[in-house]
Design a protein around this motif. Structure first.
Motif, PDB file in Angstrom:
ATOM      1  N   TYR A 159       0.838  -1.195   0.000  1.00  0.00           N
ATOM      2  CA  TYR A 159       0.000   0.000   0.000  1.00  0.00           C
ATOM      3  C   TYR A 159       0.877   1.251   0.000  1.00  0.00           C
ATOM      4  N   LEU A 160       0.305   2.328  -0.503  1.00  0.00           N
ATOM      5  CA  LEU A 160       0.940   3.635  -0.394  1.00  0.00           C
ATOM      6  C   LEU A 160      -0.140   4.634  -0.008  1.00  0.00           C
ATOM      7  N   GLN A 161      -0.101   5.072   1.235  1.00  0.00           N
ATOM      8  CA  GLN A 161      -1.015   6.103   1.696  1.00  0.00           C
ATOM      9  C   GLN A 161      -0.385   7.453   1.406  1.00  0.00           C
ATOM     10  N   MET A 162      -1.071   8.256   0.617  1.00  0.00           N
ATOM     11  CA  MET A 162      -0.536   9.539   0.191  1.00  0.00           C
ATOM     12  C   MET A 162      -1.424  10.651   0.759  1.00  0.00           C
ATOM     13  N   ASN A 163      -0.832  11.444   1.627  1.00  0.00           N
ATOM     14  CA  ASN A 163      -1.546  12.566   2.245  1.00  0.00           C
ATOM     15  C   ASN A 163      -0.919  13.888   1.801  1.00  0.00           C
ATOM     16  N   SER A 164      -1.651  14.965   1.995  1.00  0.00           N
ATOM     17  CA  SER A 164      -1.163  16.302   1.640  1.00  0.00           C
ATOM     18  C   SER A 164      -0.618  16.327   0.221  1.00  0.00           C
ATOM     19  N   LEU A 165      -1.374  15.764  -0.696  1.00  0.00           N
ATOM     20  CA  LEU A 165      -0.910  15.685  -2.080  1.00  0.00           C
ATOM     21  C   LEU A 165      -0.777  17.071  -2.705  1.00  0.00           C
ATOM     22  N   GLN A 166       0.235  17.190  -3.538  1.00  0.00           N
ATOM     23  CA  GLN A 166       0.535  18.445  -4.219  1.00  0.00           C
ATOM     24  C   GLN A 166       0.561  18.219  -5.730  1.00  0.00           C
ATOM     25  N   PRO A 167       0.364  19.272  -6.517  1.00  0.00           N
ATOM     26  CA  PRO A 167       0.388  19.094  -7.982  1.00  0.00           C
ATOM     27  C   PRO A 167       1.648  18.412  -8.488  1.00  0.00           C
ATOM     28  N   GLU A 168       2.767  18.626  -7.821  1.00  0.00           N
ATOM     29  CA  GLU A 168       4.012  17.993  -8.265  1.00  0.00           C
ATOM     30  C   GLU A 168       4.032  16.491  -8.008  1.00  0.00           C
ATOM     31  N   ASP A 169       3.039  15.975  -7.310  1.00  0.00           N
ATOM     32  CA  ASP A 169       2.919  14.533  -7.122  1.00  0.00           C
ATOM     33  C   ASP A 169       2.215  13.869  -8.301  1.00  0.00           C
ATOM     34  N   THR A 170       1.710  14.670  -9.219  1.00  0.00           N
ATOM     35  CA  THR A 170       1.031  14.121 -10.392  1.00  0.00           C
ATOM     36  C   THR A 170       1.990  13.284 -11.223  1.00  0.00           C
TER      37      THR A 170
END
Length: 122
Positions: A75-86
């Protein structure tokens, strides 16, 4: 070993997503990589079956990698996502030896999923 990801999608900045990856057989190392258009594939988080983890500096404190060993699921829980995570996020798996370090380079992972798209809008 067959690998399949799920859980991608579109979210606004500050939001969260959880990616899942299932492997058809046990592998000591499993990892998440990502690739944005025009950029090289980069490691996001790497997990060994004895619970050692490494993260890219850009995701430390925001992303958490975890594993359900008996189910060969990552699993990968991704929080506080930002546009650069696209990016397109890929799950990878590789055999290894208990107690050894998992590879950090994508070139040393032998089994890959098809990828799941994550899009973060501002």
């Amino acid at each position: 070993v067959q690998v399949a990801e799920s859980g991608g999608g579109s979210v606004q900045a500050g939001g969260s997503l959880r990616l899942s990856c299932t492997a058809s057989a046990y592998t000591y190392c499993m990892a998440w990589f990502r690739q944005a258009p025009g950029k090289e594939r980069e490691g996001v988080a790497i997990h060994s079956n004895d619970d050692r983890t490494t993260y890219a500096d850009s995701v430390k404190g925001r992303f958490t990698i975890s594993r359900d060993g008996p189910k060969n699921t990552l699993y990968l829980q991704m929080n506080s996502l930002q546009p650069e995570d696209t990016a397109m996020y890929y799950c990878a798996a590789q055999y290894g030896v208990i107690g050894s370090s998992c590879p950090q380079s994508s070139r040393r992972f032998g089994f890959w999923g098809q990828g799941t798209q994550v899009t973060v809008s501002s």
